[in-house]
Design a protein around this motif. Structure first.
Motif, PDB file in Angstrom:
ATOM      1  N   PRO A  45      37.220  58.933 -26.491  1.00 55.12           N
ATOM      2  CA  PRO A  45      37.701  59.467 -25.206  1.00 55.12           C
ATOM      3  C   PRO A  45      37.365  60.955 -25.091  1.00 55.12           C
ATOM      4  O   PRO A  45      37.359  61.678 -26.082  1.00 55.12           O
ATOM      5  N   GLY A  46      37.055  61.378 -23.897  1.00 52.45           N
ATOM      6  CA  GLY A  46      36.707  62.773 -23.681  1.00 52.45           C
ATOM      7  C   GLY A  46      35.258  63.098 -23.965  1.00 52.45           C
ATOM      8  O   GLY A  46      34.760  64.143 -23.561  1.00 52.45           O
ATOM      9  N   ILE A  47      34.567  62.215 -24.671  1.00 48.34           N
ATOM     10  CA  ILE A  47      33.139  62.401 -24.956  1.00 48.34           C
ATOM     11  C   ILE A  47      32.319  61.427 -24.125  1.00 48.34           C
ATOM     12  O   ILE A  47      31.344  61.801 -23.485  1.00 48.34           O
ATOM     13  N   ALA A  48      32.742  60.158 -24.121  1.00 48.61           N
ATOM     14  CA  ALA A  48      32.020  59.117 -23.387  1.00 48.61           C
ATOM     15  C   ALA A  48      32.420  59.121 -21.917  1.00 48.61           C
ATOM     16  O   ALA A  48      33.583  59.340 -21.573  1.00 48.61           O
ATOM     17  N   TRP A  49      31.443  58.868 -21.055  1.00 51.82           N
ATOM     18  CA  TRP A  49      31.632  58.874 -19.610  1.00 51.82           C
ATOM     19  C   TRP A  49      30.961  57.626 -19.041  1.00 51.82           C
ATOM     20  O   TRP A  49      29.817  57.664 -18.592  1.00 51.82           O
ATOM     21  N   PRO A  50      31.654  56.466 -19.088  1.00 54.75           N
ATOM     22  CA  PRO A  50      31.057  55.223 -18.582  1.00 54.75           C
ATOM     23  C   PRO A  50      31.217  55.105 -17.065  1.00 54.75           C
ATOM     24  O   PRO A  50      32.289  55.413 -16.524  1.00 54.75           O
ATOM     25  N   ARG A  51      30.160  54.627 -16.395  1.00 54.11           N
ATOM     26  CA  ARG A  51      30.196  54.463 -14.942  1.00 54.11           C
ATOM     27  C   ARG A  51      29.339  53.272 -14.530  1.00 54.11           C
ATOM     28  O   ARG A  51      28.298  52.991 -15.140  1.00 54.11           O
ATOM     29  N   LEU A  52      29.772  52.601 -13.477  1.00 52.40           N
ATOM     30  CA  LEU A  52      28.948  51.580 -12.844  1.00 52.40           C
ATOM     31  C   LEU A  52      28.023  52.269 -11.853  1.00 52.40           C
ATOM     32  O   LEU A  52      28.397  53.251 -11.209  1.00 52.40           O
ATOM     33  N   ILE A  53      26.833  51.729 -11.716  1.00 53.45           N
ATOM     34  CA  ILE A  53      25.873  52.193 -10.709  1.00 53.45           C
ATOM     35  C   ILE A  53      25.942  51.183  -9.576  1.00 53.45           C
ATOM     36  O   ILE A  53      25.738  49.982  -9.796  1.00 53.45           O
ATOM     37  N   CYS A  54      26.265  51.661  -8.391  1.00 52.69           N
ATOM     38  CA  CYS A  54      26.460  50.767  -7.252  1.00 52.69           C
ATOM     39  C   CYS A  54      25.507  51.119  -6.127  1.00 52.69           C
ATOM     40  O   CYS A  54      25.233  52.291  -5.855  1.00 52.69           O
ATOM     41  N   ASP A  55      25.030  50.085  -5.456  1.00 50.61           N
ATOM     42  CA  ASP A  55      24.246  50.221  -4.233  1.00 50.61           C
ATOM     43  C   ASP A  55      25.111  49.593  -3.152  1.00 50.61           C
ATOM     44  O   ASP A  55      25.197  48.358  -3.061  1.00 50.61           O
ATOM     45  N   GLY A  56      25.791  50.423  -2.388  1.00 50.26           N
ATOM     46  CA  GLY A  56      26.789  49.911  -1.466  1.00 50.26           C
ATOM     47  C   GLY A  56      27.913  49.279  -2.258  1.00 50.26           C
ATOM     48  O   GLY A  56      28.458  49.889  -3.174  1.00 50.26           O
ATOM     49  N   ASP A  57      28.227  48.037  -1.964  1.00 48.07           N
ATOM     50  CA  ASP A  57      29.284  47.315  -2.681  1.00 48.07           C
ATOM     51  C   ASP A  57      28.771  46.541  -3.891  1.00 48.07           C
ATOM     52  O   ASP A  57      29.557  45.927  -4.608  1.00 48.07           O
ATOM     53  N   GLU A  58      27.465  46.546  -4.119  1.00 55.67           N
ATOM     54  CA  GLU A  58      26.871  45.759  -5.201  1.00 55.67           C
ATOM     55  C   GLU A  58      26.706  46.595  -6.473  1.00 55.67           C
ATOM     56  O   GLU A  58      26.166  47.701  -6.444  1.00 55.67           O
ATOM     57  N   VAL A  59      27.178  46.069  -7.592  1.00 55.28           N
ATOM     58  CA  VAL A  59      26.969  46.705  -8.891  1.00 55.28           C
ATOM     59  C   VAL A  59      25.562  46.334  -9.365  1.00 55.28           C
ATOM     60  O   VAL A  59      25.236  45.154  -9.490  1.00 55.28           O
ATOM     61  N   VAL A  60      24.746  47.358  -9.620  1.00 54.31           N
ATOM     62  CA  VAL A  60      23.349  47.136 -10.011  1.00 54.31           C
ATOM     63  C   VAL A  60      23.046  47.649 -11.414  1.00 54.31           C
ATOM     64  O   VAL A  60      21.955  47.413 -11.935  1.00 54.31           O
ATOM     65  N   GLY A  61      24.005  48.356 -12.013  1.00 57.40           N
ATOM     66  CA  GLY A  61      23.749  48.885 -13.340  1.00 57.40           C
ATOM     67  C   GLY A  61      24.966  49.561 -13.933  1.00 57.40           C
ATOM     68  O   GLY A  61      26.047  49.610 -13.329  1.00 57.40           O
ATOM     69  N   PHE A  62      24.753  50.053 -15.131  1.00 54.52           N
ATOM     70  CA  PHE A  62      25.798  50.722 -15.903  1.00 54.52           C
ATOM     71  C   PHE A  62      25.159  51.891 -16.637  1.00 54.52           C
ATOM     72  O   PHE A  62      24.029  51.787 -17.131  1.00 54.52           O
TER      73      PHE A  62
END
Length: 156
Positions: A45-62
């Motif tokens: 925690p505090g080092i890692a920054w996870p995020r979803l990549i979204c195109d509009g409402d669609e998740v296209v990556g991480f």
């Protein structure tokens, strides 16, 4: 590149979508699955920054970035960068990876950083050419079996 691209935090509402994201079968050896990344984020925690990549409402990556890790273990070389990048099978080649790298670069700049470090699986079947095209340069280092690359960040 689509104009509706954005990052989204991982929440209980999108966790199943996140861990269900899969790269192409021929890429599975080159990048860890999202579920492993989320486990690593939990223990860093505090080092890692996870995020979803979204195109509009669609998740296209991480993506998962890291901030200020002690790269050499002696406290003299703190680095920030891109830890993991998974673009969904069938969604590659549309600018999502470039958007991910640009997003991490922007966050590093926001935190006062000037360099973005990443690693990649070497060889013809790895993403090396993608990173080189974006301006990363190999540092001559390795991390396990991975090539280490760095990108100098211009001020925005």
């Amino acid at each position: 590149m689509p104009v509706s691209l954005h990052l989204q935090e991982i929440t209980p509402d999108n966790l199943e979508t996140a861990i269900g994201l899969k790269v192409r079968p021929d890429q599975e050896h080159a990048v860890a699955p999202v579920v492993k990344s989320l486990a690593e984020a939990y223990v860093h925690p505090g080092i890692a920054w996870p995020r979803l990549i979204c195109d509009g409402d669609e998740v296209v990556g991480f993506l998962m970035a890291f901030f200020d890790i002690d790269w050499t273990g002696d406290g003299t070389d703190l680095r920030s960068g891109l830890w993991r990048l998974n673009i969904a099978a069938g969604r590659q080649g549309r600018g999502y990876g470039r958007f991910a790298v640009q997003s991490v670069a922007a966050e590093i700049r926001r935190r006062g950083g000037t360099h973005l470090t990443t690693t990649w699986h070497p060889g013809e079947d790895g993403p090396g050419q993608f990173y080189l095209t974006l301006g990363f340069r190999p540092t001559g280092e390795t991390s396990g079996d991975q090539t280490v690359g760095a990108l100098e960040l211009d001020a925005e």
